[in-house]
Design an enzyme around this catalytic site. Structure first.
Site, PDB file in Angstrom:
ATOM      1  N   SER A 139       0.856  -1.188   0.000  1.00 60.86           N
ATOM      2  CA  SER A 139       0.000   0.000   0.000  1.00 60.86           C
ATOM      3  C   SER A 139       0.888   1.233   0.000  1.00 60.86           C
ATOM      4  CB  SER A 139      -0.887   0.015   1.248  1.00 60.86           C
ATOM      5  OG  SER A 139      -1.528   1.269   1.425  1.00 60.86           O
ATOM      6  N   TYR A 152      -2.798  -1.792  10.245  1.00 62.69           N
ATOM      7  CA  TYR A 152      -2.787  -1.978   8.786  1.00 62.69           C
ATOM      8  C   TYR A 152      -1.531  -1.368   8.175  1.00 62.69           C
ATOM      9  CZ  TYR A 152      -4.066  -1.420   3.876  1.00 62.69           C
ATOM     10  OH  TYR A 152      -4.071  -1.441   2.500  1.00 62.69           O
TER      11      TYR A 152
END
Length: 252
Positions: A139, A152
């Site tokens: 990400s 996350y």
């Protein structure tokens, strides 16, 4: 990584980036297997893409990862590409202690332990293939975190680091290690929190990012982001601090 005549396994492939990637790889002449937790979603994907192969599997479970590996090699001995795409994102407030840490899944297990374990399982097999690849989906938040998603972001940063070291270890083999580091993409990932944070429909589409990824593959890139993420990845220390403050000023 070659663009066609691969046999590809995509975890978390029944929706979002995984499903769009499966669709595009099929169109390019690859054999594609997707796995996911939901039989219903897999059936929907099969209806949409009749030539796709599906396997129900929760890769957050170690024993199911091992079973997936055994099944995949038995059914698809020419498998040469592993895409570690499955993941979850949760809004966690550590002022509440452990209240939110393990509700609705374990981010560390699914986002980091699973791709590390699957990479370890499949690497010896992939090294026997003339051309092979492991694709890790990280990400843009691996490079500069959004504090409302603390675990996350940490798992994606860890997976980015792991990708660098795995690529180095496999540099003299037939296995490429490719990192997909997407920006915010409008998928169903953590929709409730995105709505709350005002982030809904502020990302790009899965179609747009997957096209960007495929273009990067054609160019031989090993770390494929887009212009949004490049600013985070290439930031100086001063830029990093400024971007962190900017990204987190509207945190709830």
């Amino acid at each position: 990584m070659k663009m066609t005549n691969n046999t590809v396994l995509i975890t978390g492939g029944s929706a979002g980036i995984g499903l769009e990637l499966a669709k595009r790889l099929l169109e390019l002449g690859n054999e594609v297997i997707i796995c996911g937790r939901s039989e219903a979603r897999l059936a929907e994907a099969k209806q949409q893409l009749p030539n796709i192969h599906t396997k129900q599997c929760d890769v957050a479970d170690r024993s199911q990862r091992e079973a997936l590996y055994e099944w995949a090699l038995k059914e698809y001995p020419n498998l040469n590409v592993l895409v570690n795409n499955a993941g979850i994102q949760k809004e966690i407030d550590f002022k509440k202690g452990t209240e939110e840490l393990f509700v609705d899944g374990d981010e560390i297990e699914l986002n980091f332990q699973a791709p590390v374990h699957l990479s370890a399982l499949f690497t010896p097999h992939l090294m026997k293939q003339p051309e092979a690849a492991i694709v890790q989906v990280t990400s843009g938040l691996a490079f500069n975190p959004l504090a409302v998603y603390p675990v996350y972001c940490a798992t994606k940063a860890a997976l980015h680091s792991f990708s660098l070291t795995l690529r180095h270890q496999l540099r003299d083999t037939s296995v490429e290690v490719i990192e997909m580091a997407p920006p915010m993409v409008d998928t169903g990932l953590n929709q409730k929190s995105r709505d709350k944070q005002g982030l809904t429909y502020r990302g790009i589409s899965s179609e747009e990012y997957v096209q960007y990824f495929l273009d990067g593959l054609k160019e031989g890139k090993q770390e494929i982001t887009n212009e949004r993420v490049e600013g985070l990845r290439d930031a100086t220390r001063a830029d990093y601090d400024r971007l962190f403050e900017q990204m987190n000023t509207q945190e709830n």
